[in-house]
Design an enzyme around this catalytic site. Structure first.
Site, short mmCIF file in Angstrom:
data_model
loop_
_atom_site.label_atom_id
_atom_site.label_comp_id
_atom_site.label_asym_id
_atom_site.label_seq_id
_atom_site.Cartn_x
_atom_site.Cartn_y
_atom_site.Cartn_z
N SER A 163 3.66 -23.34 30.75
CA SER A 163 4.85 -23.72 29.96
C SER A 163 6.01 -22.75 30.17
O SER A 163 5.82 -21.55 30.36
CB SER A 163 4.46 -23.72 28.48
N TYR A 186 11.49 -26.48 30.68
CA TYR A 186 12.47 -26.89 29.68
C TYR A 186 13.80 -26.39 30.23
O TYR A 186 14.02 -25.18 30.33
CB TYR A 186 12.18 -26.23 28.33
N THR A 212 10.14 -31.44 31.63
CA THR A 212 9.86 -32.16 30.38
C THR A 212 11.15 -32.78 29.85
O THR A 212 12.15 -32.08 29.68
CB THR A 212 9.23 -31.21 29.35
N HIS A 313 3.99 -36.07 24.28
CA HIS A 313 4.00 -34.67 23.85
C HIS A 313 2.92 -34.41 22.79
O HIS A 313 3.07 -33.58 21.91
CB HIS A 313 5.38 -34.30 23.31
C1 FMN Z 1 1.17 -26.10 20.45
C2 FMN Z 1 1.73 -26.97 21.53
C3 FMN Z 1 2.69 -26.45 22.39
C4 FMN Z 1 3.20 -27.23 23.42
N1 FMN Z 1 4.12 -26.68 24.27
C5 FMN Z 1 4.61 -27.44 25.28
C6 FMN Z 1 5.54 -26.89 26.19
O1 FMN Z 1 5.92 -25.73 26.10
N2 FMN Z 1 6.02 -27.69 27.18
C7 FMN Z 1 5.63 -29.01 27.30
O2 FMN Z 1 6.09 -29.70 28.21
N3 FMN Z 1 4.72 -29.54 26.46
C8 FMN Z 1 4.20 -28.79 25.47
N4 FMN Z 1 3.28 -29.33 24.63
C9 FMN Z 1 2.78 -30.70 24.89
C10 FMN Z 1 1.58 -30.66 25.83
O3 FMN Z 1 1.95 -30.27 27.12
C11 FMN Z 1 0.89 -32.02 25.94
O4 FMN Z 1 1.83 -33.00 26.28
C12 FMN Z 1 0.17 -32.42 24.64
O5 FMN Z 1 -0.39 -31.30 24.01
C13 FMN Z 1 -0.92 -33.41 24.96
O6 FMN Z 1 -1.49 -33.92 23.80
P1 FMN Z 1 -2.85 -33.35 23.14
O7 FMN Z 1 -2.53 -32.04 22.53
O8 FMN Z 1 -3.18 -34.41 22.14
O9 FMN Z 1 -3.89 -33.25 24.24
C14 FMN Z 1 2.75 -28.57 23.59
C15 FMN Z 1 1.78 -29.08 22.73
C16 FMN Z 1 1.26 -28.30 21.72
C17 FMN Z 1 0.19 -28.86 20.84
#
Ligand code: FMN
Length: 416
Positions: A163, A186, A212, A313
Site C-alpha cells: 500500500s 494513491y 486505486t 475496497h
Molecule cells: C484496514 C484496511 C486498509 C486498507 N488500505 C488500503 C490501501 O492502502 N490501499 C488500497 O488500495 N486498498 C486498501 N484497502 C482495501 C484492500 O486492498 C482490499 O480491497 C480489501 O481489503 C478487500 O476486502 P476484504 O478485506 O474483505 O478481503 C484496505 C482495506 C483495509 C481493511
C-alpha cells in the site's frame, strides 16, 4: 425449495448483529437480546466466542478463528479502523452474502490425485492465485508489519501488493518477500508525489503499479467512530495530526518527497489522462483497482491498461450494496479475455476463491483475513491464514474436478 420462515430469518439477522464486532458497543446490539454467544453461520461474519480463542496459529481451523484474537490484541481504534465499512455496512455484508448466490457444480471422475494451483499473473508464475491485497499501516496491527506479511507471502509464494499508506518501505518489504512485489498507488492531488512514489517502487523492483480509483469521496466509517471511543490511549501520542504533511511524513512511502501543496492523499480529479501520463512515466505494468462497472473495464482495456482489480475496497468505498462476486461476471464478459481480471472483497473461503476463478478471474486478493492473522500472532499468523486458504482451495479444486487452475470452468459455477 424450502423457505426460511420470517421468524427464523429475523432471528438469524439479530444473532448476526449481536455477534458482529462491527456493532459491538453500538445501539443496534441492544436489539439483539436473544442472541447466543456463538454465531450459527460464519458465512456472515466471524464466530465471536471470546471464551474460546485459539492459542496459536496451528489451532485455527479457518481464517475466522484469527479475528477475535486480533480484536483482543490490537488497540480498539486500530481494530475498528480495519473492521469498519461505510454507513450501514450493506456492502460489507453483501460481499459475504454474495457468495450464497452462486453454487458450485462439480464434475466427477476426473483424476485429481495431483492438484497444481500454479498461476500466471501478468507473466510471472506463482504457486497459487491468492494475493495479499494492499492494506495500509500494518505495524498498527503488529510490529511485524508489512515485512512480516512479506515473509509469510514468501513461505507460500504468494504475490503481495504494498500500500501507498504502508508503515514500511518498499525496499524492506521486497527484501522480506525475496522477490518482486507490486505497488499500490494513491495518487494524491500532486503529480510529483505520485511520480516520486512510482519511481521509487520501480527502482525497488516492483513489477506493477495498481492505481486505486475508488476513494474519491469522504467516508462515514461509523463502526470506527463508535468503537474507537472505547480506546483510552492518546491518539496524538503516535499520530501527528498538526497537518496532512506532518501526518503523511510518518508513512514510509512519503519520506523524502516534497509534500508542499499536498491537500489530499486521494486524487478526486483523476481521469484517464492520468493513466496516460503514468504510462509515459513507468515501465511497470499498470492496473486499475476499484473497477465495478463493465463500461469502465472496457475503457481500461481500450486505454491499454494491463489488468484490473474488481474491488469495492472491502466495503469501504461506497455503500452500494453490491458484492464484487455479483459484479464480476458482467465485467469478465465485457473484457472477453483482453486483459487479466483480479477480484477482491469478502473472500474468506477456498470455495469463495474457487467461484471467482471458475467465472474466469485470474487471481483473488484477500485483505482483512491476513490482517486478522497478523494482529493475532504476527508473521506466523499470516502464514497460517494463507495456508488455510491454500488448503481449502486445493480441496475444493479436487472436489469440483479441476487438477489445475485452467480446469476451473464457468460451467462449474451457477447463479442460485
Ligand atoms: C484496514 C484496511 C486498509 C486498507 N488500505 C488500503 C490501501 O492502502 N490501499 C488500497 O488500495 N486498498 C486498501 N484497502 C482495501 C484492500 O486492498 C482490499 O480491497 C480489501 O481489503 C478487500 O476486502 P476484504 O478485506 O474483505 O478481503 C484496505 C482495506 C483495509 C481493511
Amino acid at each position: 425449495m424450502p423457505r426460511v420462515d420470517e421468524g427464523t430469518s429475523r432471528r438469524r439477522f439479530l444473532q448476526f448483529l449481536a455477534g458482529s464486532p462491527l456493532l459491538a458497543g453500538s445501539s443496534l446490539s441492544a436489539f439483539a437480546g436473544e442472541a447466543p454467544s456463538r454465531l450459527p453461520d460464519p458465512m456472515i461474519w466471524a464466530p465471536q466466542n471470546l471464551e474460546e480463542l485459539i492459542k496459536g496459529p496451528k489451532d485455527a481451523i479457518n481464517v475466522f478463528d484469527f479475528e477475535p484474537v486480533c480484536q483482543k490484541n490490537v488497540p480498539p481504534a486500530h481494530f475498528a479502523y480495519m473492521a469498519s465499512g461505510i454507513d450501514d455496512e450493506v456492502t460489507l455484508r453483501a460481499n459475504r452474502e454474495g457468495f450464497l448466490k452462486f453454487q458450485l457444480r462439480p464434475r466427477r471422475l476426473v483424476d485429481v490425485s495431483k492438484v497444481d494451483m500454479t498461476t500466471d499473473i501478468l507473466g510471472v508464475k506463482y504457486d497459487n492465485p491468492i494475493v495479499l491485497a494492499p492494506i495500509g499501516g500494518q505495524r498498527s496491527f503488529h510490529p511485524d508489519g508489512e515485512v512480516g506479511a512479506a515473509k509469510a507471502a514468501k513461505a507460500g509464494n504468494h504475490l503481495q501488493i504494498l500500500s501507498t499508506a504502508a508503515s514500511m518501505g518498499v525496499e524492506d518489504v521486497t527484501a522480506g518477500r525475496g522477490a518482486p512485489i507490486w505497488y499500490q498507488l494513491y495518487a494524491t492531488n500532486k503529480w510529483e508525489v505520485a511520480e516520486a512514489m512510482v519511481k521509487r517502487a520501480e527502482k525497488a523492483g516492483c513489477l506493477a503499479v495498481a492505481v486505486t480509483v475508488d476513494r474519491n469521496g469522504g467516508r462515514n466509517q461509523e463502526t470506527l467512530f463508535r468503537m474507537r471511543k472505547s480506546d483510552t490511549r492518546d491518539c496524538n501520542a503516535c499520530h501527528d495530526r498538526s497537518s496532512l504533511q506532518a501526518s503523511m511524513r510518518t508513512r514510509a512511502m512519503y519520506q523524502g518527497i516534497d509534500l508542499s501543496g499536498l491537500r489530499n492523499t486521494q486524487a478526486s480529479a483523476m481521469t484517464w489522462e492520468f493513466l496516460k501520463r503514468l504510462r509515459d512515466t513507468t515501465r511497470m505494468k499498470i492496473l486499475i483497482k476499484g473497477i465495478l462497472a463493465w463500461e469502465d473495464a472496457v475503457l481500461a482495456a481500450d486505454n491499454g491498461i494491463d489488468a484490473i482489480i474488481v474491488s469495492n475496497h472491502g466495503g469501504r468505498s461506497e455503500d452500494s450494496g453490491r458484492a464484487t462476486i455479483d459484479a464480476l461476471p458482467e465485467i469478465l464478459e465485457a473484457v472477453n479475455g483482453r486483459m487479466p481480471v483480479l477480484v477482491d472483497s469478502g473472500f474468506r473461503r477456498g470455495t469463495d476463491i474457487c467461484k471467482a476463478l471458475c467465472m474466469g478471474a485470474t487471481a483473488v486478493c484477500v485483505g482483512r483475513p491476513y490482517i486478522w492473522g497478523l494482529g493475532a500472532f504476527g508473521q506466523p499468523g499470516v502464514e497460517r491464514v494463507l495456508e488455510l486458504l491454500r488448503v481449502e482451495l486445493h480441496a475444493i479444486m479436487q472436489q469440483v474436478g479441476a487438477p489445475t487452475i485452467k480446469h476451473l470452468m464457468p460451467t462449474m459455477v451457477r447463479r442460485a
